[in-house]
Structure formats: structure tokens, C-alpha cells
Scaffold this active site. Sequence first.
Site, PDB file in Angstrom:
ATOM      1  N   GLY A  50       0.853  -1.182   0.000  1.00  0.00           N
ATOM      2  CA  GLY A  50       0.000   0.000   0.000  1.00  0.00           C
ATOM      3  C   GLY A  50       0.892   1.235   0.000  1.00  0.00           C
ATOM      4  O   GLY A  50       1.870   1.311   0.763  1.00  0.00           O
ATOM      5  N   ALA A  51       0.572   2.189  -0.867  1.00  0.00           N
ATOM      6  CA  ALA A  51       1.495   3.301  -1.108  1.00  0.00           C
ATOM      7  C   ALA A  51       1.903   4.057   0.164  1.00  0.00           C
ATOM      8  O   ALA A  51       3.106   4.258   0.406  1.00  0.00           O
ATOM      9  CB  ALA A  51       0.891   4.247  -2.150  1.00  0.00           C
ATOM     10  N   ARG A  85       9.703  -1.641  -5.180  1.00  0.00           N
ATOM     11  CA  ARG A  85       8.421  -1.629  -5.900  1.00  0.00           C
ATOM     12  C   ARG A  85       8.366  -0.316  -6.678  1.00  0.00           C
ATOM     13  O   ARG A  85       8.284   0.756  -6.082  1.00  0.00           O
ATOM     14  CB  ARG A  85       7.245  -1.769  -4.927  1.00  0.00           C
ATOM     15  CG  ARG A  85       7.264  -3.135  -4.217  1.00  0.00           C
ATOM     16  CD  ARG A  85       5.908  -3.512  -3.696  1.00  0.00           C
ATOM     17  NE  ARG A  85       4.987  -3.871  -4.745  1.00  0.00           N
ATOM     18  CZ  ARG A  85       3.661  -3.958  -4.545  1.00  0.00           C
ATOM     19  NH1 ARG A  85       3.146  -3.685  -3.362  1.00  0.00           N
ATOM     20  NH2 ARG A  85       2.863  -4.306  -5.536  1.00  0.00           N
ATOM     21  N   GLN A 191      -6.056  -8.769  -2.076  1.00  0.00           N
ATOM     22  CA  GLN A 191      -6.017  -7.719  -1.039  1.00  0.00           C
ATOM     23  C   GLN A 191      -7.433  -7.312  -0.620  1.00  0.00           C
ATOM     24  O   GLN A 191      -7.655  -6.918   0.525  1.00  0.00           O
ATOM     25  CB  GLN A 191      -5.263  -6.486  -1.555  1.00  0.00           C
ATOM     26  CG  GLN A 191      -3.763  -6.665  -1.698  1.00  0.00           C
ATOM     27  CD  GLN A 191      -3.358  -7.109  -3.079  1.00  0.00           C
ATOM     28  OE1 GLN A 191      -4.112  -7.798  -3.767  1.00  0.00           O
ATOM     29  NE2 GLN A 191      -2.161  -6.751  -3.500  1.00  0.00           N
ATOM     30  N   ASP A 232      -1.449   4.672  -6.412  1.00  0.00           N
ATOM     31  CA  ASP A 232      -0.014   4.430  -6.205  1.00  0.00           C
ATOM     32  C   ASP A 232       0.834   5.549  -6.789  1.00  0.00           C
ATOM     33  O   ASP A 232       1.949   5.798  -6.333  1.00  0.00           O
ATOM     34  CB  ASP A 232       0.382   3.086  -6.807  1.00  0.00           C
ATOM     35  CG  ASP A 232      -0.137   1.970  -5.918  1.00  0.00           C
ATOM     36  OD1 ASP A 232      -1.302   1.583  -6.084  1.00  0.00           O
ATOM     37  OD2 ASP A 232       0.607   1.559  -5.013  1.00  0.00           O
ATOM     38  N   ASN A 242      -3.222   2.606 -10.088  1.00  0.00           N
ATOM     39  CA  ASN A 242      -3.693   1.917  -8.882  1.00  0.00           C
ATOM     40  C   ASN A 242      -3.771   0.425  -9.216  1.00  0.00           C
ATOM     41  O   ASN A 242      -3.488   0.003 -10.338  1.00  0.00           O
ATOM     42  CB  ASN A 242      -5.048   2.474  -8.434  1.00  0.00           C
ATOM     43  CG  ASN A 242      -5.442   1.982  -7.054  1.00  0.00           C
ATOM     44  OD1 ASN A 242      -4.658   2.074  -6.111  1.00  0.00           O
ATOM     45  ND2 ASN A 242      -6.633   1.423  -6.910  1.00  0.00           N
ATOM     46  N   LYS A 243      -4.165  -0.355  -8.238  1.00  0.00           N
ATOM     47  CA  LYS A 243      -4.192  -1.816  -8.374  1.00  0.00           C
ATOM     48  C   LYS A 243      -4.864  -2.251  -9.673  1.00  0.00           C
ATOM     49  O   LYS A 243      -5.877  -1.690 -10.080  1.00  0.00           O
ATOM     50  CB  LYS A 243      -4.932  -2.386  -7.149  1.00  0.00           C
ATOM     51  CG  LYS A 243      -5.103  -3.883  -7.101  1.00  0.00           C
ATOM     52  CD  LYS A 243      -3.824  -4.661  -7.329  1.00  0.00           C
ATOM     53  CE  LYS A 243      -2.718  -4.304  -6.350  1.00  0.00           C
ATOM     54  NZ  LYS A 243      -1.400  -4.856  -6.798  1.00  0.00           N
TER      55      LYS A 243
HETATM   56  O1  MRU Z   1       0.177  -4.190  -4.599  1.00  0.00           O
HETATM   57  P1  MRU Z   1      -0.359  -3.406  -3.450  1.00  0.00           P
HETATM   58  O2  MRU Z   1      -1.210  -4.198  -2.532  1.00  0.00           O
HETATM   59  O3  MRU Z   1       0.717  -2.630  -2.733  1.00  0.00           O
HETATM   60  O4  MRU Z   1      -1.301  -2.320  -4.163  1.00  0.00           O
HETATM   61  C1  MRU Z   1      -1.903  -1.355  -3.348  1.00  0.00           C
HETATM   62  C2  MRU Z   1      -2.835  -0.477  -4.092  1.00  0.00           C
HETATM   63  O5  MRU Z   1      -2.949  -0.516  -5.299  1.00  0.00           O
HETATM   64  C3  MRU Z   1      -3.547   0.551  -3.287  1.00  0.00           C
HETATM   65  O6  MRU Z   1      -4.799   0.829  -3.832  1.00  0.00           O
HETATM   66  C4  MRU Z   1      -2.709   1.841  -3.251  1.00  0.00           C
HETATM   67  O7  MRU Z   1      -1.392   1.577  -2.868  1.00  0.00           O
HETATM   68  C5  MRU Z   1      -3.288   2.846  -2.331  1.00  0.00           C
HETATM   69  S1  MRU Z   1      -3.163   2.324  -0.643  1.00  0.00           S
HETATM   70  C6  MRU Z   1      -3.851   3.527   0.305  1.00  0.00           C
END
Ligand code: MRU
Length: 342
Positions: A50-51, A85, A191, A232, A242-243
Site C-alpha cells: 500500500g502506497a 516496488r 487484497q 499508487d 492503482n491496483k
Molecule cells: O500491490 P499493493 O497491494 O501494494 O497495491 C496497493 C494499491 O494498489 C492501493 O490501492 C494503493 O497503494 C493505495 S493504498 C492507500
Amino acid sequence: MRTIDWIPAPDGPGHIQLIDQTRLPDTLAVLDVHEVDELIDAITRLAVRGAPALGVAGAMGVVLAVQTQPLDQARQAITRLRAARPTAVNLAFGVDTALAAFDRAGAPGALDAALAVRDQDIAACRAMARRGSDLLTELVPGRERLTVLTICNTGALAAVEHGTALGVVEQLHLEGRLERAVACETRPLLQGARLTAWELARMGASYDVIVDSAAAITLARGGVDAVLVGADRIAANGDTANKIGTFAVALAAAHARVPFLVVAPETTVDGDTATGADIEIEDRGSDEVCTFRGLRVAPAGATALNPAFDVTPAELITAIVTDARVIDLSTGQVPGIEQETS
Ligand code: MRU
């Protein structure tokens, strides 16, 4: 408890403590991280993710590096940490912030900077929750209780104490304005099903998990008042990484005329990235797609494409809610960002 925190030691180096998200929802386990390479491993296998949480991890990782290694090795480790990442800009932001403080004021300066990144995240998430809830009152007038759809995990587990998009959902719940949350399961690492559902259950909120491919029909059938997602990296023109799956949800929300809100701290807005096309998308390889918890689900030898993120074009985003403002993208640019002209 906090998703990630710094544990000071009275006579020596401190360390990072974080919730191991690979063990949820079955087990709430804590990981004590003393070495920067352990942290890089935790980031790579998404034990911390998560960012915003990655921003804090990056900053605290710099402290681990400089307090446990000779400077040349520490700098090499910090470079590996920053690249662990590539899509989430907050990781680089956290590393750069703490490293600049180290260069100015040594290890104590780096630690102060890392703790400030942590504390700013806590305050930012509180501000976003209130601002997002107020904006929904404007965007969905006359609805006392809202049903909202989300993807991935943007809750406390993705930050420090409260989340971004899921922080708004939590705020609605606390205000008695949440009818139901719909959580996309978020293939391939779940997630949404594992982490968002766990957080919603702990809040006492009503929710359903859906498979990602059910998002379009769920929106088209009506009954969802708004989509709330995290980010992200937000490019200078508002395109938002984003995801994986977020872009498809945005297309479906546009088709159903449902407001689509991105909720992210100002630190996720990257003025150095002009458009979504310039955002590096992490590819996590075939195994996550071709196997499920160690069980092969595709024929032996099958390969997969596994982009971990996608980019939602700005024109599909109703507004971006940050800790400082609501960003209206109608000018085709995030206001206040100066783009270098070449
Ligand atoms: O691969 P991840 O689980 O780190 O991806 C996270 C996301 O895409 C979240 O939506 C993003 O980081 C925002 S978290 C507040």
C-alpha cells in the site's frame, strides 16, 4: 495497533515493527525487522504494502540501513530499497526524504524525518476521511446511507492508523451513513477479499466481497452510490495508477454514471511524471497468476502477464481527494504542479 512503526531501543539501534499482511486474515502476526534487506524482502512479498505504508517503510528503511551498515553498503542497500516496488511513488518519496535528512543531519536526522513521514500519514488520512465524506454529501445528494464499491486494500493496513479510500468508508460508517461496502476481491493476491474484508469486519461495517469481474454488472444494476479507490502514483495530468482492475471499474462506473473518486495523499501526486503513459507498471511474474496458494491452476509451463497496476485516465475520474484539497481535473492538469518544459 499501527500497521508499521518504529520501535526505539534505549541503548542502540531501533527497528521496524509491522503487521505481516501475507498472514491475514487468518493470523494477525507482527514482523520485527532489524536489517534493510529483511525489509526489502517484506516489501517484495507484500508483507507490507500500500502506497502510504510503503512511504513510511522506505523512510524507516533508510534509518535501518545507516545505523547497521558502513556508509557505502548502506547507500547501495538504500538504492535497492527505493527500487523494490517501482509503481508506488511514496516508496521513493519516503526514501528520498529520509536520505536527504541523513545527508543534512546524520542518523538522528533520518530518524526524525522517518517519524515525520509516519505522523504526516496519520494526519493526512484523517483529513482525507473527512473531506471525502463531505464530498460524497455533495455528489450524492438526498441519500442518507451510501453503498460504495472499492478495490484492493486502502485501509489502515495500507497506511499507518487509518486508510485513504477505506478511511472514507470508515468515516461514513462512523457517521452512520454507510449502507454497505462492496469489496472487489482483487486478483491475484486478494487484497480485497483478505485485507479489506478483514478491516470492514473489524469496523462492524456491512459488506460483500465480489469477484473483480462482477464489478461491472454490480455497478450497472444500480444500487452503488460511489466508487472509492486509492492510488499508487498520480501523474501531473491526473492519470492515476492503482491496483490492476481499477481502470475496468472506472469504465464501468462511467457507464453507470456513478461518481469515481480517487483518495490519496498529496505525496502520491508526482509532478515529475507527466501522464499515465510515463508510469512504470510493476509486473510480478507468472507464478501469482498460474498458481493459487501453492496449487497450480494453469497447465505446467503456462506463462502469464501479471501487471500489478493499471492506469485510469483522468477523464474517468470524478475528483481526487487529498489531505489538502479536492482536485478537479477539468483543466486537464492537477493544479499547482509545475511541469518542466523541455
Ligand atoms: O500491490 P499493493 O497491494 O501494494 O497495491 C496497493 C494499491 O494498489 C492501493 O490501492 C494503493 O497503494 C493505495 S493504498 C492507500
